[in-house]
Motif scaffolding. Sequence first.
Motif, PDB file in Angstrom:
ATOM      1  N   LEU A  56       0.742  -1.137  -0.105  1.00  0.00           N
ATOM      2  CA  LEU A  56       0.099  -0.059   0.196  1.00  0.00           C
ATOM      3  C   LEU A  56       0.819   1.121   0.047  1.00  0.00           C
ATOM      4  CD1 LEU A  56      -2.771   1.203   0.240  1.00  0.00           C
ATOM      5  CD2 LEU A  56      -2.567   1.115   2.480  1.00  0.00           C
ATOM      6  N   VAL A  57       1.908   1.398   1.160  1.00  0.00           N
ATOM      7  CA  VAL A  57       2.825   2.345   0.909  1.00  0.00           C
ATOM      8  C   VAL A  57       3.560   2.684  -0.400  1.00  0.00           C
ATOM      9  CG1 VAL A  57       5.087   3.072   2.115  1.00  0.00           C
ATOM     10  CG2 VAL A  57       3.268   2.245   3.368  1.00  0.00           C
ATOM     11  N   HIS A  58       3.722   1.403  -1.305  1.00  0.00           N
ATOM     12  CA  HIS A  58       4.667   1.566  -2.338  1.00  0.00           C
ATOM     13  C   HIS A  58       3.613   2.087  -3.231  1.00  0.00           C
ATOM     14  CE1 HIS A  58       7.035   0.351  -5.797  1.00  0.00           C
ATOM     15  NE2 HIS A  58       6.112  -0.330  -6.192  1.00  0.00           N
ATOM     16  N   ASP A  59       2.253   1.561  -3.210  1.00  0.00           N
ATOM     17  CA  ASP A  59       1.406   1.934  -4.410  1.00  0.00           C
ATOM     18  C   ASP A  59       0.952   3.434  -4.323  1.00  0.00           C
ATOM     19  OD1 ASP A  59      -0.176  -1.043  -4.773  1.00  0.00           O
ATOM     20  OD2 ASP A  59       1.420  -0.439  -5.432  1.00  0.00           O
ATOM     21  N   LYS A  60       1.073   3.764  -3.102  1.00  0.00           N
ATOM     22  CA  LYS A  60       0.592   5.375  -2.894  1.00  0.00           C
ATOM     23  C   LYS A  60       1.419   6.139  -3.573  1.00  0.00           C
ATOM     24  CE  LYS A  60      -0.232   6.605   1.388  1.00  0.00           C
ATOM     25  NZ  LYS A  60      -0.290   6.606   2.873  1.00  0.00           N
ATOM     26  N   ALA A  61       2.557   5.796  -3.891  1.00  0.00           N
ATOM     27  CA  ALA A  61       3.583   6.773  -4.445  1.00  0.00           C
ATOM     28  C   ALA A  61       3.075   6.848  -5.970  1.00  0.00           C
ATOM     29  CB  ALA A  61       4.967   6.214  -4.407  1.00  0.00           C
ATOM     30  N   GLY A  62       2.768   5.869  -6.815  1.00  0.00           N
ATOM     31  CA  GLY A  62       2.375   5.889  -7.995  1.00  0.00           C
ATOM     32  C   GLY A  62       0.883   5.556  -8.248  1.00  0.00           C
ATOM     33  N   GLN A  63       0.566   5.536  -9.428  1.00  0.00           N
ATOM     34  CA  GLN A  63      -0.798   5.083 -10.009  1.00  0.00           C
ATOM     35  C   GLN A  63      -1.022   3.764  -9.496  1.00  0.00           C
ATOM     36  OE1 GLN A  63      -2.591   7.588 -10.379  1.00  0.00           O
ATOM     37  NE2 GLN A  63      -4.380   6.646 -11.231  1.00  0.00           N
ATOM     38  N   PRO A  64      -2.015   3.309  -8.894  1.00  0.00           N
ATOM     39  CA  PRO A  64      -2.531   1.894  -8.668  1.00  0.00           C
ATOM     40  C   PRO A  64      -3.218   1.431  -9.873  1.00  0.00           C
ATOM     41  CG  PRO A  64      -4.142   3.460  -7.588  1.00  0.00           C
ATOM     42  CD  PRO A  64      -3.313   4.275  -8.073  1.00  0.00           C
ATOM     43  N   ARG A 112      -8.467   8.757   4.618  1.00  0.00           N
ATOM     44  CA  ARG A 112      -8.394   9.456   3.056  1.00  0.00           C
ATOM     45  C   ARG A 112      -6.963   9.360   2.740  1.00  0.00           C
ATOM     46  NH1 ARG A 112     -10.173  15.553   2.103  1.00  0.00           N
ATOM     47  NH2 ARG A 112      -8.663  15.949   3.682  1.00  0.00           N
ATOM     48  N   GLN A 113      -5.945   9.548   3.337  1.00  0.00           N
ATOM     49  CA  GLN A 113      -4.537   9.749   3.008  1.00  0.00           C
ATOM     50  C   GLN A 113      -4.099   8.231   2.351  1.00  0.00           C
ATOM     51  OE1 GLN A 113      -2.601  12.291   2.486  1.00  0.00           O
ATOM     52  NE2 GLN A 113      -4.313  13.768   3.192  1.00  0.00           N
ATOM     53  N   ALA A 114      -4.335   7.170   3.307  1.00  0.00           N
ATOM     54  CA  ALA A 114      -4.002   5.929   3.037  1.00  0.00           C
ATOM     55  C   ALA A 114      -4.697   5.577   1.832  1.00  0.00           C
ATOM     56  CB  ALA A 114      -4.487   5.059   4.064  1.00  0.00           C
ATOM     57  N   LEU A 115      -6.043   6.020   1.393  1.00  0.00           N
ATOM     58  CA  LEU A 115      -6.763   5.511   0.285  1.00  0.00           C
ATOM     59  C   LEU A 115      -6.810   6.734  -0.790  1.00  0.00           C
ATOM     60  CD1 LEU A 115      -9.555   3.891   2.336  1.00  0.00           C
ATOM     61  CD2 LEU A 115      -8.109   2.754   1.253  1.00  0.00           C
ATOM     62  N   LYS A 116      -5.947   7.272  -0.578  1.00  0.00           N
ATOM     63  CA  LYS A 116      -6.172   8.495  -1.676  1.00  0.00           C
ATOM     64  C   LYS A 116      -5.967   8.114  -3.065  1.00  0.00           C
ATOM     65  CE  LYS A 116      -2.718  11.587  -1.282  1.00  0.00           C
ATOM     66  NZ  LYS A 116      -1.974  12.645  -0.394  1.00  0.00           N
ATOM     67  N   MET A 151     -10.739   4.748  -8.201  1.00  0.00           N
ATOM     68  CA  MET A 151     -10.932   3.538  -8.632  1.00  0.00           C
ATOM     69  C   MET A 151     -12.121   2.959  -7.874  1.00  0.00           C
ATOM     70  SD  MET A 151      -8.794   1.360 -10.038  1.00  0.00           S
ATOM     71  CE  MET A 151      -7.515   2.236  -9.940  1.00  0.00           C
ATOM     72  N   GLU A 152     -12.404   3.150  -6.830  1.00  0.00           N
ATOM     73  CA  GLU A 152     -13.517   2.784  -5.954  1.00  0.00           C
ATOM     74  C   GLU A 152     -14.797   3.235  -6.803  1.00  0.00           C
ATOM     75  OE1 GLU A 152     -15.676   5.031  -4.227  1.00  0.00           O
ATOM     76  OE2 GLU A 152     -16.950   3.253  -3.480  1.00  0.00           O
ATOM     77  N   GLY A 153     -14.870   4.567  -7.229  1.00  0.00           N
ATOM     78  CA  GLY A 153     -16.047   5.237  -8.024  1.00  0.00           C
ATOM     79  C   GLY A 153     -16.211   4.220  -9.500  1.00  0.00           C
ATOM     80  N   TRP A 167     -15.141   7.019   3.406  1.00  0.00           N
ATOM     81  CA  TRP A 167     -15.885   6.225   4.243  1.00  0.00           C
ATOM     82  C   TRP A 167     -16.546   5.100   3.651  1.00  0.00           C
ATOM     83  CZ3 TRP A 167     -15.235   5.895   9.424  1.00  0.00           C
ATOM     84  CH2 TRP A 167     -16.078   5.748  10.176  1.00  0.00           C
ATOM     85  N   GLY A 168     -17.145   5.303   2.538  1.00  0.00           N
ATOM     86  CA  GLY A 168     -17.883   4.412   1.684  1.00  0.00           C
ATOM     87  C   GLY A 168     -16.902   3.174   1.277  1.00  0.00           C
ATOM     88  N   MET A 169     -15.737   3.488   1.039  1.00  0.00           N
ATOM     89  CA  MET A 169     -14.801   2.367   0.551  1.00  0.00           C
ATOM     90  C   MET A 169     -14.877   1.366   1.920  1.00  0.00           C
ATOM     91  SD  MET A 169     -11.700   3.978  -1.446  1.00  0.00           S
ATOM     92  CE  MET A 169     -10.913   2.544  -1.788  1.00  0.00           C
ATOM     93  N   LEU A 170     -15.261   1.536   3.131  1.00  0.00           N
ATOM     94  CA  LEU A 170     -15.085   0.646   4.244  1.00  0.00           C
ATOM     95  C   LEU A 170     -16.137  -0.436   3.910  1.00  0.00           C
ATOM     96  CD1 LEU A 170     -14.744   2.701   7.338  1.00  0.00           C
ATOM     97  CD2 LEU A 170     -12.879   1.447   6.468  1.00  0.00           C
TER      98      LEU A 170
END
Lengths: 216, 172
Positions: free
Chosen positions: A124-132, A196-200, A205-207, B49-52
């Motif tokens: 995750l840390v690695h991917d945060k640096a670049g585009q997942p 939010r920072q961790a999943l930025k 992608m989630e959308g 929050w939705g991602m959870l």
Amino acid sequence: MALTGETSTQLALRDPDIRLMLRVRDDDATAFADLVELYQHRLVTVMHHLVGNAEEGEDLAQEVFLRVYRTRKKYHPKAKFSTWLFTIANNLAMNILRDRQRKFTVPLDVRDSGPLGPRPAEQLVHDKAGQPHQRLQHQELAGVVKVALETLNERQRIAVVLNKFEDMNYADIADVMGMSTKAVKSLLSRARENLRQALKGYIQMEGQAAADSKDE
Amino acid sequence: MTPLNDDEKAELVAYLDGELDEAATQVMETRLATDPAARAEMDTLKQTWGMLDYLPKTSPSSNFTNRTMDKLTLENSVPTPAAKTQPMPSRSRPWIVAAVWAAVMIVAVSGGFLAVSHLAPVPTHADPHHDSDLPLVRHLRIVEKWRWYESIDDLDFAKKLAHPEMFGDDPS
């Protein structure tokens, strides 16, 4: 939320779970089985997301129920039964998470991960640096969210899990965790910011994943 | 349009959680209506929050209640560790171990002395060609350990003596 000004009898009349627990207090084994049946799903869910492992979560939920039984004679209804139950769960989870944190305090470098490659947290840390990766599937996304949750400290994690999965309001979380409502507000705000920072890198992608699942 | 500070973010999160009172809700909605940065902040917080929801759904195993009740039954039926353990020498009472060992040694030494006295009568020198120590020499290995054999009842007990861990701590 603590229900001040009400007697135990009034509380018991209003909350069927309190009545059930009072029967447990009076050594009614059937009532205890009913209580386990009633709360097992909620408790297992919470413990699973706190420790990040389904099997361990179930073992811990079982331990919470056993603690409820062991301390049944000390039970005096002062608030909703679920608040008392999740206070016991919080104490147990806090100990487990702190122990775990003490054991794993030395962060490993990604290059030190051995022949199997980086661990999920490192990834995750690695991917945060670049585009997942664009084709991240639902299951992989679940793994990423799990790791993001694990980056929170134990208090933030407990508050988030109670808020999200128990739909607990700030006042109830405050009772369970022995904090003020204001402190819970601040705690949850910081937790969400950290998430939010961790999943930025994954929010867009989630959308897309959500849109894809709607199309199917 | 300045970025939200920590207090404003906490207020925004509380708004999303439905924790603000009516007045504070009104203030937040006015801000969101006029401040694109605040709206963007809200959107990402909501998405995060939705991602959870991607976390796996958990269900307890089908026999969870039965297993819990079994464990409870077991817990209530098993005596406390202090009650169920055998009365082995305790770490907190080493003098008992020492006393038992001393008694065993006294019995063994006394028994051995009597046995040797009995098997080896004092020579009479009536027959200078008769060697009275001959039987002792022939059975020397047995005689040497006779004091041990004297103090035990059977071979099984002797074998058990070869397991010193059964006697707890070394009295020394």
